[in-house]
Design a protein around this motif. Structure first.
Motif, PDB file in Angstrom:
ATOM      1  N   VAL A  29     -49.992  66.582 193.550  1.00 46.73           N
ATOM      2  CA  VAL A  29     -48.967  66.489 194.011  1.00 46.73           C
ATOM      3  C   VAL A  29     -48.118  68.144 193.738  1.00 46.73           C
ATOM      4  N   TRP A  30     -47.438  68.367 194.957  1.00 44.98           N
ATOM      5  CA  TRP A  30     -46.871  69.656 194.908  1.00 44.98           C
ATOM      6  C   TRP A  30     -45.639  69.736 194.296  1.00 44.98           C
ATOM      7  N   PRO A  31     -45.593  70.693 193.218  1.00 41.13           N
ATOM      8  CA  PRO A  31     -44.251  70.667 192.354  1.00 41.13           C
ATOM      9  C   PRO A  31     -43.039  70.685 193.040  1.00 41.13           C
ATOM     10  N   GLU A  32     -42.123  70.185 192.426  1.00 39.80           N
ATOM     11  CA  GLU A  32     -40.894  70.147 193.101  1.00 39.80           C
ATOM     12  C   GLU A  32     -39.884  71.462 193.135  1.00 39.80           C
ATOM     13  N   ASP A  33     -40.331  72.130 192.096  1.00 43.52           N
ATOM     14  CA  ASP A  33     -39.797  73.544 191.609  1.00 43.52           C
ATOM     15  C   ASP A  33     -40.278  74.488 192.660  1.00 43.52           C
ATOM     16  N   LEU A  34     -41.200  74.217 193.349  1.00 43.74           N
ATOM     17  CA  LEU A  34     -41.743  75.454 194.206  1.00 43.74           C
ATOM     18  C   LEU A  34     -41.227  75.351 195.642  1.00 43.74           C
ATOM     19  N   PRO A  35     -41.231  76.130 196.684  1.00 42.37           N
ATOM     20  CA  PRO A  35     -40.923  75.962 197.846  1.00 42.37           C
ATOM     21  C   PRO A  35     -41.482  74.873 198.626  1.00 42.37           C
ATOM     22  N   LEU A  36     -41.201  74.111 199.540  1.00 39.43           N
ATOM     23  CA  LEU A  36     -41.872  73.000 200.188  1.00 39.43           C
ATOM     24  C   LEU A  36     -43.156  73.885 200.986  1.00 39.43           C
ATOM     25  N   LEU A  37     -44.164  73.257 200.909  1.00 37.95           N
ATOM     26  CA  LEU A  37     -45.273  73.849 201.731  1.00 37.95           C
ATOM     27  C   LEU A  37     -45.067  74.252 203.352  1.00 37.95           C
ATOM     28  N   ALA A  38     -44.396  73.146 203.707  1.00 37.99           N
ATOM     29  CA  ALA A  38     -44.099  73.628 205.137  1.00 37.99           C
ATOM     30  C   ALA A  38     -43.359  74.902 205.382  1.00 37.99           C
ATOM     31  N   ASP A  39     -42.278  75.284 204.293  1.00 38.48           N
ATOM     32  CA  ASP A  39     -41.797  76.413 204.536  1.00 38.48           C
ATOM     33  C   ASP A  39     -42.461  77.769 203.926  1.00 38.48           C
ATOM     34  N   VAL A  74     -60.506  76.336 196.693  1.00 38.79           N
ATOM     35  CA  VAL A  74     -59.837  75.566 197.651  1.00 38.79           C
ATOM     36  C   VAL A  74     -59.363  74.367 196.913  1.00 38.79           C
ATOM     37  N   ARG A  75     -57.843  73.860 197.073  1.00 40.07           N
ATOM     38  CA  ARG A  75     -57.188  72.845 196.560  1.00 40.07           C
ATOM     39  C   ARG A  75     -56.776  72.185 197.746  1.00 40.07           C
ATOM     40  N   SER A  76     -56.451  70.592 197.468  1.00 37.80           N
ATOM     41  CA  SER A  76     -55.741  69.739 198.154  1.00 37.80           C
ATOM     42  C   SER A  76     -54.423  69.440 197.640  1.00 37.80           C
ATOM     43  N   PHE A  77     -53.448  69.488 198.343  1.00 37.75           N
ATOM     44  CA  PHE A  77     -52.071  69.083 197.786  1.00 37.75           C
ATOM     45  C   PHE A  77     -51.305  68.109 198.722  1.00 37.75           C
ATOM     46  N   GLN A  78     -50.425  67.277 197.937  1.00 34.61           N
ATOM     47  CA  GLN A  78     -49.628  66.463 198.928  1.00 34.61           C
ATOM     48  C   GLN A  78     -48.172  66.537 198.617  1.00 34.61           C
ATOM     49  N   GLU A  79     -47.540  66.460 199.747  1.00 33.78           N
ATOM     50  CA  GLU A  79     -46.095  66.680 199.811  1.00 33.78           C
ATOM     51  C   GLU A  79     -45.440  65.428 200.573  1.00 33.78           C
ATOM     52  N   VAL A  85     -50.984  65.631 203.334  1.00 35.90           N
ATOM     53  CA  VAL A  85     -51.954  66.200 202.564  1.00 35.90           C
ATOM     54  C   VAL A  85     -52.179  67.597 203.205  1.00 35.90           C
ATOM     55  N   TYR A  86     -52.371  68.716 202.736  1.00 34.86           N
ATOM     56  CA  TYR A  86     -52.479  69.980 202.797  1.00 34.86           C
ATOM     57  C   TYR A  86     -53.587  70.481 202.029  1.00 34.86           C
ATOM     58  N   THR A  87     -54.481  71.202 202.786  1.00 40.16           N
ATOM     59  CA  THR A  87     -55.714  72.393 202.086  1.00 40.16           C
ATOM     60  C   THR A  87     -55.207  73.436 202.207  1.00 40.16           C
ATOM     61  N   MET A  88     -55.356  74.202 200.694  1.00 36.83           N
ATOM     62  CA  MET A  88     -54.854  75.661 200.603  1.00 36.83           C
ATOM     63  C   MET A  88     -56.194  76.315 200.023  1.00 36.83           C
ATOM     64  N   LEU A  89     -56.394  77.537 200.544  1.00 34.12           N
ATOM     65  CA  LEU A  89     -57.368  78.356 200.208  1.00 34.12           C
ATOM     66  C   LEU A  89     -56.952  79.693 199.929  1.00 34.12           C
ATOM     67  N   ILE A  90     -56.842  80.135 198.555  1.00 34.06           N
ATOM     68  CA  ILE A  90     -56.164  81.433 198.226  1.00 34.06           C
ATOM     69  C   ILE A  90     -57.418  82.486 198.026  1.00 34.06           C
ATOM     70  N   ARG A  91     -57.064  83.804 198.342  1.00 35.99           N
ATOM     71  CA  ARG A  91     -57.801  84.988 197.937  1.00 35.99           C
ATOM     72  C   ARG A  91     -57.135  86.250 197.831  1.00 35.99           C
ATOM     73  N   PRO A  92     -57.551  86.824 196.823  1.00 35.23           N
ATOM     74  CA  PRO A  92     -56.649  88.086 196.391  1.00 35.23           C
ATOM     75  C   PRO A  92     -56.900  89.238 197.447  1.00 35.23           C
ATOM     76  N   ILE A  93     -55.992  90.191 197.711  1.00 32.52           N
ATOM     77  CA  ILE A  93     -55.999  91.297 198.614  1.00 32.52           C
ATOM     78  C   ILE A  93     -56.239  92.501 197.350  1.00 32.52           C
ATOM     79  N   LEU A  94     -57.525  92.893 197.255  1.00 28.43           N
ATOM     80  CA  LEU A  94     -57.904  93.826 196.298  1.00 28.43           C
ATOM     81  C   LEU A  94     -57.138  95.065 196.573  1.00 28.43           C
ATOM     82  N   PRO A  95     -57.556  95.914 195.639  1.00 27.35           N
ATOM     83  CA  PRO A  95     -56.822  97.497 195.699  1.00 27.35           C
ATOM     84  C   PRO A  95     -57.151  98.083 197.042  1.00 27.35           C
TER      85      PRO A  95
END
Length: 647
Positions: free
Chosen positions: A263-273, A303-308, A312-322
């Motif tokens: 469940v997407w935390p309420e204290d973070l910006p909306l996923l769609a935003d 990869v994580r799945s979040f619900q708002e 349901v959204y899938t999110m992948l994150i990847r650091p931009i390295l130096p």
């Protein structure tokens, strides 16, 4: 380059990932690979009445509701008896900072790599993570190391002293790993399978890339160096690495997920935003938001799945390295270019310098000859879309002229250097605009439901020639039009069933040179047409056109042509011909992809953009004609093209 720009729209992150992984630019100019070049008199009116265009000017957002343009906002044109009667004196004084349009250049500073090792690509390594290194050491001693498998990878950080770096380099060099090797002699035999990763290794300016199943067959010296690099561990303990920026892929997921969505935390910006633009599935996050989202991933690259609400959204994150930028983070690692050693291993090991390369390098002896020799307009895609910049001829003092979410491209100087004509798709399709040389006072000159592009200003500054798709669409029939500098007195010059492209004015303004496509993907010719007689004369024979190499370009005085010709899969030549098409000079260049080419007003230099063989980005170069010398004037991690001189 021929043709109009085509905007590619991707509805899902997978298409974007394919584009990034291929090292491609999602926005590209569609080119006609075959054309016949004609010159048409500007005195000839084709049966199309003059159009009255509704035009109005604002600084950045262009309205088209008011039928007149304030005269004070338009270029002041004084017709000259001869376009070359009053040459611009050189050297020019340096440009002063511009008052508007974000004068700073948002260049993402990067670190230089001392050592890189990783398995990249392949069929099953994970979308955003398949170019992450297993180990990277930077020239300032910072070390990043991947821990865990590809589904739960964690990036850890440490630091090496100059002693440790020198010791590691000495051990690797002692195996013979850093000696030159013939690529055909890397292995005793090869695996022959498909679908696995590639192993990429860089130690200073030594670079190897080979198919990972073949590692078992490396020759002895390469195998020994590989084992040292693969098993290296720093003396200082590892700690979790917190990047400054994350590349994020986010999309709605209408299918079932393998695990229960979080469940997407309420204290973070909306996923769609989170997306800067509603249709953008790939974007960057940073600052405090980065930490909050990173914690949701347990500090793993996964990869994580979040619900708002019910979505349901899938999110992948990847650091931009130096060592990366947003533009090249997902590109395949490449051989280092212009590597500058910073490690001193003589006597007491030390770093010669830990400075980070910047967008404006220190002038080399070659570049000093260009100081004060003019200014260069060019286009760059450093922020994800095409924007127009200007800089001194030596590559210094870069200043931004446009800044929006649209593509601004094909800039061209007015003869006085005080105004610029360009094309932009900021209203939904490509139209012609004029602005002051500092990016202010933007005026829209054309306004219709199809694309107008490739503007070229006449030598006296009175008229603008351009290409329009209003007569059937760019894939069917593009025609040449001409109008006054204020958008009035619009006239259609060509009327063909094929595409007429890339107009160019003769030195006296009496002719317009352009490319006419006659057989797609084959050949084109250079032809002149008399202004009064309309008699055509073939100037150059048919040319093969490949890989966006520009058509032959007139010198300012009309005495020579220059163009780039592909020789093989890795090399091209820049050819300079006289007005009769007789080859005068040929300069080899290791590239098969050119985007633009233009002469300086005195004919001494040729400015061009090209992608060197094996490289991912296009840079700007100057050819000093008499010496046959090529000088690179930009050194950045994004494409730079569409460059034109002034004066």
């Amino acid at each position: 380059m021929f043709g109009r720009p085509v905007t590619y729209i991707f509805s899902g992150c997978l298409c974007l990932l394919i584009i990034f992984m291929a090292g491609c630019v999602p926005r590209e100019e569609e080119v006609a690979e075959t054309a016949v070049v004609k010159v048409v008199s500007t005195e000839t009116a084709v049966a199309t009445p003059i159009a009255t265009l509704p035009i109005n000017m604002t600084r950045q957002v262009i309205s088209t509701l008011t039928p007149t343009i304030p005269a004070t906002l338009l270029p002041t044109v004084t017709p000259a008896s001869s376009p070359t009667a009053t040459p611009i004196p050189l050297p020019l004084p340096p440009m002063q900072p511009f008052p508007t349009v974000t004068p700073d250049y948002p260049f993402h500073e990067t670190k230089q790599i001392f050592l890189f090792y990783g398995d990249v690509g392949g069929d099953g390594t994970g979308s955003l993570g398949n170019t992450l290194p297993s180990l990277v050491i930077y020239n300032d001693g910072q070390l990043l190391m991947e821990v865990g498998d590809w589904q739960t990878r964690v990036i850890m950080e440490s630091n090496l002293s100059p002693n440790e770096m020198c010791d590691l380099r000495e051990k690797i060099a002692a195996t013979g790993f850093m000696n030159p090797h013939d690529p055909f002699e890397y292995f005793t035999q090869q695996d022959g399978s498909a679908g696995a990763t590639n192993i990429v290794i860089q130690v200073e300016d030594t670079f190897y890339s080979f198919y990972s199943p073949d590692v078992d067959y490396l020759v002895d010296d390469l195998a020994s160096g590989y084992e040292i690099i693969k098993n290296f561990q720093p003396i200082q303990p590892l700690a979790p690495y917190i990047p400054e920026q994350f590349l994020v892929s986010l999309e709605e997921w209408p299918y079932e997920t393998e695990t229960e969505p979080i469940v997407w935390p309420e204290d973070l910006p909306l996923l769609a935003d989170l997306r800067p633009d509603p249709g953008q599935d790939l974007f960057v996050i940073e600052n405090d938001l980065l930490i909050s989202i990173f914690d949701l991933f347990s500090r793993q690259i996964s990869v994580r799945s979040f619900q708002e609400d019910e979505i349901v959204y899938t999110m992948l994150i990847r650091p931009i390295l130096p060592h990366e930028t947003l533009q090249n983070a997902l590109a395949y690692p490449r051989r280092p270019k212009d590597y500058v050693p910073v490690l001193n291993c003589e006597d007491e090991p030390s770093l010669i310098s830990s400075a980070i390369p910047t967008a404006t390098p220190t002038l080399t002896a070659d570049l000093t000859q260009l100081v004060g020799q003019g200014r260069i307009l060019f286009v760059t895609d450093n922020d994800g879309d095409e924007e127009i910049f200007v800089m001194e001829a030596d590559g210094t003092n870069r200043q931004r002229l446009t800044n929006n979410l649209a593509d601004d491209f094909s800039p061209s100087w007015f003869p006085d250097g005080q105004h610029i004509v360009f094309a932009s798709d900021r209203d939904g399709d490509s139209e012609i605009y004029v602005m002051a040389a500092d990016g202010t006072n933007v005026v829209q000159l054309t306004n219709n439901d199809v694309s107008d592009y490739a503007p070229a200003i006449s030598p006296d500054g009175e008229q603008i020639a351009f290409v329009s798709d209003r007569n059937g669409g760019w894939q069917v029939s593009s025609e040449i039009y001409v109008m006054r500098f204020d958008g009035s007195q619009l006239r259609r010059l060509t009327d063909n069933d094929s595409r007429d492209l890339d107009p160019e004015w003769s030195a006296d303004g009496s002719q317009i040179l352009f490319a006419q496509e006659v057989q797609f993907n084959e050949l084109y010719k250079v032809v002149t047409v008399g202004v009064e007689s309309l008699e055509t004369t073939e100037v150059l024979r048919a040319f093969d056109y490949r890989n966006n190499n520009p058509r032959p370009i007139w010198s300012v005085d009309g005495s020579h042509f220059v163009w780039a010709k592909q020789v093989d899969d890795a090399h091209s030549v820049i050819q300079i011909m006289d007005s009769a098409g007789v080859l005068q000079q040929e300069i080899a260049f290791q590239s098969t992809y050119f985007r633009s080419i233009s002469w300086s007003s005195d004919g001494r230099t040729v400015l061009f953009s090209a992608r060197e063989y094996g490289d991912w980005d296009m840079e700007l170069y100057v050819l000093v004609v008499d010496a046959g010398e090529i000088i690179q004037i930009t050194h950045n991690q994004q494409d730079e093209f569409g460059a034109v001189w002034w004066p």
